[in-house]
Design an enzyme around this catalytic site. Structure first.
Site, PDB file in Angstrom:
ATOM      1  N   GLU A  42       0.837  -1.195   0.000  1.00 44.92           N
ATOM      2  CA  GLU A  42       0.000   0.000   0.000  1.00 44.92           C
ATOM      3  C   GLU A  42       0.879   1.254   0.000  1.00 44.92           C
ATOM      4  O   GLU A  42       1.658   1.465   0.927  1.00 44.92           O
ATOM      5  CB  GLU A  42      -0.901   0.005   1.238  1.00 44.92           C
ATOM      6  CG  GLU A  42      -1.751   1.242   1.390  1.00 44.92           C
ATOM      7  CD  GLU A  42      -2.521   1.280   2.700  1.00 44.92           C
ATOM      8  OE1 GLU A  42      -2.872   2.393   3.129  1.00 44.92           O
ATOM      9  OE2 GLU A  42      -2.771   0.214   3.303  1.00 44.92           O
ATOM     10  N   THR A  71      -4.822   6.015   2.198  1.00 45.39           N
ATOM     11  CA  THR A  71      -5.150   7.365   2.634  1.00 45.39           C
ATOM     12  C   THR A  71      -5.938   8.074   1.535  1.00 45.39           C
ATOM     13  O   THR A  71      -5.763   9.262   1.285  1.00 45.39           O
ATOM     14  CB  THR A  71      -3.893   8.162   3.062  1.00 45.39           C
ATOM     15  OG1 THR A  71      -3.019   7.312   3.821  1.00 45.39           O
ATOM     16  CG2 THR A  71      -4.276   9.336   3.953  1.00 45.39           C
ATOM     17  N   LYS A 127     -10.291  -1.847   7.589  1.00 43.88           N
ATOM     18  CA  LYS A 127      -9.095  -1.328   8.253  1.00 43.88           C
ATOM     19  C   LYS A 127      -9.494  -0.784   9.620  1.00 43.88           C
ATOM     20  O   LYS A 127     -10.433   0.010   9.716  1.00 43.88           O
ATOM     21  CB  LYS A 127      -8.487  -0.209   7.400  1.00 43.88           C
ATOM     22  CG  LYS A 127      -7.297   0.490   8.040  1.00 43.88           C
ATOM     23  CD  LYS A 127      -6.756   1.550   7.101  1.00 43.88           C
ATOM     24  CE  LYS A 127      -5.605   2.311   7.717  1.00 43.88           C
ATOM     25  NZ  LYS A 127      -4.964   3.192   6.733  1.00 43.88           N
TER      26      LYS A 127
END
Length: 191
Positions: A42, A71, A127
Site C-alpha cells: 500500500e 489514505t 481497516k
C-alpha cells in the site's frame, strides 16, 4: 477482485504501508519489498506527487505484486488512483464517496468504532485505525461481536507486534513506520 486481495493478504499477513518523502524513495522501497517476497503493498496519498509514485511502482511490480493506494479520502483521489493502476484502495475512516468511486476496485474502508467497522466489513476487509490505541485486545473485542469481519489493524504497529494482532484474529496487519528497512529483516517478515 476483493477475493484476490483478501487471499493475498491472508497469505502475506503483513501489509506494508508506505509514506515516503518522494516517488523515487517509494520506488526504491517497493523494489526492496518485492525482493523480500512481498506481494501486496500500500502506497499512500501522503507521498508528494503520489500519482507519479503509483505509476512507477505499478510498472515495477507488474505481474509480481498488487500495488494499492491508501489514505484515499475523496472521490477525486480514488479516480486518479484507479486510473493510475491501483489494484485496491484504502481509506483511514468511513468514506462513502470513495466507496462509490471505487466501483469494481477493491476498497478497504477504515473505521474505529464497532459501528464503523461493521459497516465497512459488509463489503470486504476493514481497516481498524488507529489500531495501536486499543491494541490486540480491541481486535479481539471487535471480533467477539463481528465474528465474520476480516480486520486489518493499522497505525502505530511495529513488525515485532504483528504476531499479537494475528493471534487476536486479524486477517493481516498494516505496518508503516515500524516496517524494517534492512533487507534481511524484510526477508524474515515476507520470506
Amino acid at each position: 477482485m476483493t477475493t484476490d486481495l483478501t487471499t493475498a493478504l491472508a497469505k502475506q499477513r503483513v501489509l506494508p504501508v508506505l509514506r515516503e518523502p518522494d516517488p523515487a524513495a517509494a520506488v526504491a522501497r517497493v523494489g526492496a519489498l518485492l525482493d523480500a517476497g512481498c506481494r501486496v503493498i500500500e502506497l499512500t496519498t501522503t507521498i508528494p506527487d503520489w500519482p507519479d509514485a503509483l505509476a512507477a511502482c505499478v510498472r515495477l511490480a507488474a505481474g509480481r505484486a498488487l500495488i494499492g493506494m491508501g489514505t484515499v479520502t475523496t472521490s477525486a483521489q480514488a479516480n486518479v488512483a484507479i486510473d493510475g493502476g491501483a489494484a485496491f484502495l484504502v481509506s483511514p475512516y468511513p468514506s462513502p464517496a470513495v466507496r462509490a468511486a471505487a466501483a469494481d476496485t477493491p476498497f478497504v474502508e477504515g473505521g474505529f468504532t464497532p459501528g464503523e467497522i461493521a459497516a465497512a466489513a459488509r463489503f470486504g476487509p476493514a481497516k481498524v485505525f488507529p489500531a495501536h490505541v486499543g491494541g490486540p485486545a480491541f481486535i479481539r473485542s471487535l471480533l467477539a461481536v463481528l465474528p465474520d469481519a476480516r480486520l486489518i489493524p493499522t497505525g502505530g504497529i511495529a513488525a515485532d507486534q504483528v504476531a499479537d494482532y494475528l493471534k487476536a484474529g486479524a486477517l493481516a496487519v498494516g505496518v508503516g513506520s515500524g516496517l524494517p528497512v534492512d533487507p534481511a529483516e524484510l526477508a524474515a517478515v515476507f520470506g
